[in-house]
Design a protein around this motif. Structure first.
Motif, mmCIF file in Angstrom:
data_model
loop_
_atom_site.group_PDB
_atom_site.id
_atom_site.type_symbol
_atom_site.label_atom_id
_atom_site.label_comp_id
_atom_site.label_asym_id
_atom_site.label_seq_id
_atom_site.Cartn_x
_atom_site.Cartn_y
_atom_site.Cartn_z
ATOM 1 N N TYR A 1 0.959 -1.344 -0.323
ATOM 2 C CA TYR A 1 0.330 -0.196 -0.146
ATOM 3 C C TYR A 1 0.726 1.410 -0.056
ATOM 4 C CZ TYR A 1 -4.641 -2.209 0.416
ATOM 5 O OH TYR A 1 -5.878 -2.852 -0.221
ATOM 6 N N LEU A 2 2.061 0.924 0.724
ATOM 7 C CA LEU A 2 2.905 2.342 0.395
ATOM 8 C C LEU A 2 3.480 3.096 -0.838
ATOM 9 C CD1 LEU A 2 5.012 1.758 4.065
ATOM 10 C CD2 LEU A 2 3.372 3.805 3.541
ATOM 11 N N ILE A 3 4.131 1.536 -1.514
ATOM 12 C CA ILE A 3 4.484 2.185 -2.765
ATOM 13 C C ILE A 3 3.364 2.385 -3.962
ATOM 14 C CG2 ILE A 3 4.895 0.115 -5.358
ATOM 15 C CD1 ILE A 3 6.563 -1.439 -2.820
ATOM 16 N N THR A 4 2.356 1.749 -3.700
ATOM 17 C CA THR A 4 0.664 1.964 -4.664
ATOM 18 C C THR A 4 0.522 3.597 -4.139
ATOM 19 O OG1 THR A 4 -0.088 -0.055 -4.797
ATOM 20 C CG2 THR A 4 -1.315 1.688 -4.781
ATOM 21 N N THR A 5 0.338 3.879 -3.210
ATOM 22 C CA THR A 5 0.028 5.711 -2.136
ATOM 23 C C THR A 5 0.788 6.452 -2.808
ATOM 24 O OG1 THR A 5 -0.801 4.504 -0.675
ATOM 25 C CG2 THR A 5 -0.094 7.366 -0.375
ATOM 26 N N ILE A 6 2.389 5.698 -3.223
ATOM 27 C CA ILE A 6 3.396 7.229 -3.779
ATOM 28 C C ILE A 6 3.816 6.671 -5.093
ATOM 29 C CG2 ILE A 6 5.435 5.307 -3.695
ATOM 30 C CD1 ILE A 6 6.732 7.591 -2.236
ATOM 31 N N ALA A 7 3.502 6.298 -5.524
ATOM 32 C CA ALA A 7 3.272 5.731 -7.025
ATOM 33 C C ALA A 7 2.097 6.343 -7.856
ATOM 34 C CB ALA A 7 3.079 4.862 -7.411
ATOM 35 N N PHE A 8 0.385 6.142 -6.830
ATOM 36 C CA PHE A 8 -0.553 6.384 -8.109
ATOM 37 C C PHE A 8 -0.822 7.906 -8.271
ATOM 38 C CE2 PHE A 8 -4.789 5.724 -8.831
ATOM 39 C CZ PHE A 8 -4.982 4.625 -8.865
ATOM 40 N N CYS A 9 -0.978 8.970 -7.330
ATOM 41 C CA CYS A 9 -0.464 9.655 -8.488
ATOM 42 C C CYS A 9 -0.175 10.704 -9.056
ATOM 43 C CB CYS A 9 -0.513 11.194 -6.574
ATOM 44 S SG CYS A 9 -2.011 11.046 -5.958
ATOM 45 N N PRO A 10 1.264 10.172 -9.204
ATOM 46 C CA PRO A 10 2.401 10.728 -10.064
ATOM 47 C C PRO A 10 1.860 9.548 -11.886
ATOM 48 C CG PRO A 10 3.292 9.914 -8.597
ATOM 49 C CD PRO A 10 2.394 9.946 -8.426
ATOM 50 N N ALA A 11 1.484 8.707 -11.249
ATOM 51 C CA ALA A 11 1.193 7.938 -12.143
ATOM 52 C C ALA A 11 -0.278 8.550 -13.062
ATOM 53 C CB ALA A 11 0.525 6.855 -11.787
ATOM 54 N N ALA A 12 -1.172 9.135 -12.654
ATOM 55 C CA ALA A 12 -1.939 9.568 -12.832
ATOM 56 C C ALA A 12 -1.695 10.815 -13.509
ATOM 57 C CB ALA A 12 -3.546 10.173 -11.555
ATOM 58 N N LEU A 13 -0.966 11.752 -13.133
ATOM 59 C CA LEU A 13 -0.756 13.173 -13.405
ATOM 60 C C LEU A 13 0.324 12.771 -15.027
ATOM 61 C CD1 LEU A 13 0.415 16.039 -13.025
ATOM 62 C CD2 LEU A 13 2.832 14.772 -12.203
ATOM 63 N N TRP A 14 1.489 11.305 -15.114
ATOM 64 C CA TRP A 14 2.199 11.254 -16.203
ATOM 65 C C TRP A 14 0.656 10.762 -17.450
ATOM 66 C CZ3 TRP A 14 3.133 5.556 -18.782
ATOM 67 C CH2 TRP A 14 4.037 6.260 -19.509
ATOM 68 N N LEU A 15 -0.119 10.043 -17.097
ATOM 69 C CA LEU A 15 -0.656 9.413 -18.448
ATOM 70 C C LEU A 15 -2.079 10.689 -18.428
ATOM 71 C CD1 LEU A 15 -2.892 6.895 -16.929
ATOM 72 C CD2 LEU A 15 -1.303 6.851 -18.598
ATOM 73 N N ALA A 16 -2.375 11.743 -17.146
ATOM 74 C CA ALA A 16 -3.050 12.961 -18.096
ATOM 75 C C ALA A 16 -2.304 14.037 -18.859
ATOM 76 C CB ALA A 16 -3.840 13.701 -16.577
ATOM 77 N N LYS A 17 -1.359 14.036 -18.635
ATOM 78 C CA LYS A 17 -0.552 14.370 -19.397
ATOM 79 C C LYS A 17 -0.914 14.455 -21.266
ATOM 80 C CE LYS A 17 3.989 16.728 -16.705
ATOM 81 N NZ LYS A 17 4.937 16.895 -16.661
ATOM 82 N N LEU A 18 0.020 12.544 -20.965
ATOM 83 C CA LEU A 18 -0.196 12.172 -22.317
ATOM 84 C C LEU A 18 -1.919 12.281 -23.533
ATOM 85 C CD1 LEU A 18 1.399 8.536 -21.715
ATOM 86 C CD2 LEU A 18 1.835 10.769 -22.848
ATOM 87 N N GLU A 19 -2.803 12.752 -22.587
ATOM 88 C CA GLU A 19 -4.437 12.432 -22.844
ATOM 89 C C GLU A 19 -4.620 14.199 -23.154
ATOM 90 O OE1 GLU A 19 -7.283 12.306 -24.966
ATOM 91 O OE2 GLU A 19 -6.312 10.351 -24.630
#
Length: 122
Positions: A71-89
């Motif tokens: 859960y710690l890994i998912t928590t720290i990675a989730f927002c940057p992943a969403a940010l990266w995907l939003a930049k792509l779209e």
């Protein structure tokens, strides 16, 4: 888990989620401000995770350390992943991605709190 920091993360994430979902409903692409606020939310989540990791070294560990670590890994990675995907779209769907990312973060934080609370009871 730090109570005030967790609460602040949850409140900020829910406010941003409402903002992003409203902008998505209005057919707005993610603006620079939207991306910067998600980056700030990512930083807040990173601080929360660092505090939680430091808390692991004080002697009280969760009963299920592997789940807590996941859960710690998912928590720290989730927002940057969403940010990266939003930049792509660069359409309204990018804003929706930010909204979904922001609305899932409080669930992750609450789950981290649940796992940490079990430790203090046992």
């Amino acid at each position: 888990m730090n109570g005030p920091l967790s609460t602040a993360t949850i409140v900020v994430a829910l406010l941003l989620a409402a903002w992003y979902l409203l902008r998505s409903a209005l057919d707005r692409a993610p603006s620079r401000l939207d991306l910067l606020t998600m980056a700030a939310l990512s930083a807040l989540a990173a601080v929360l995770v660092v505090v939680a990791v430091i808390g692991l070294f004080d002697g009280t560990r969760p009963a299920d350390t592997a789940t807590f670590g996941g859960y710690l890994i998912t928590t720290i990675a989730f927002c940057p992943a969403a940010l990266w995907l939003a930049k792509l779209e660069p359409t309204r769907w990018g804003t929706l991605i930010l909204g979904v990312g922001a609305i899932i973060l409080p669930v992750l934080v609450l789950r981290l709190q649940q796992i940490a609370e079990v430790t203090h009871v046992v």
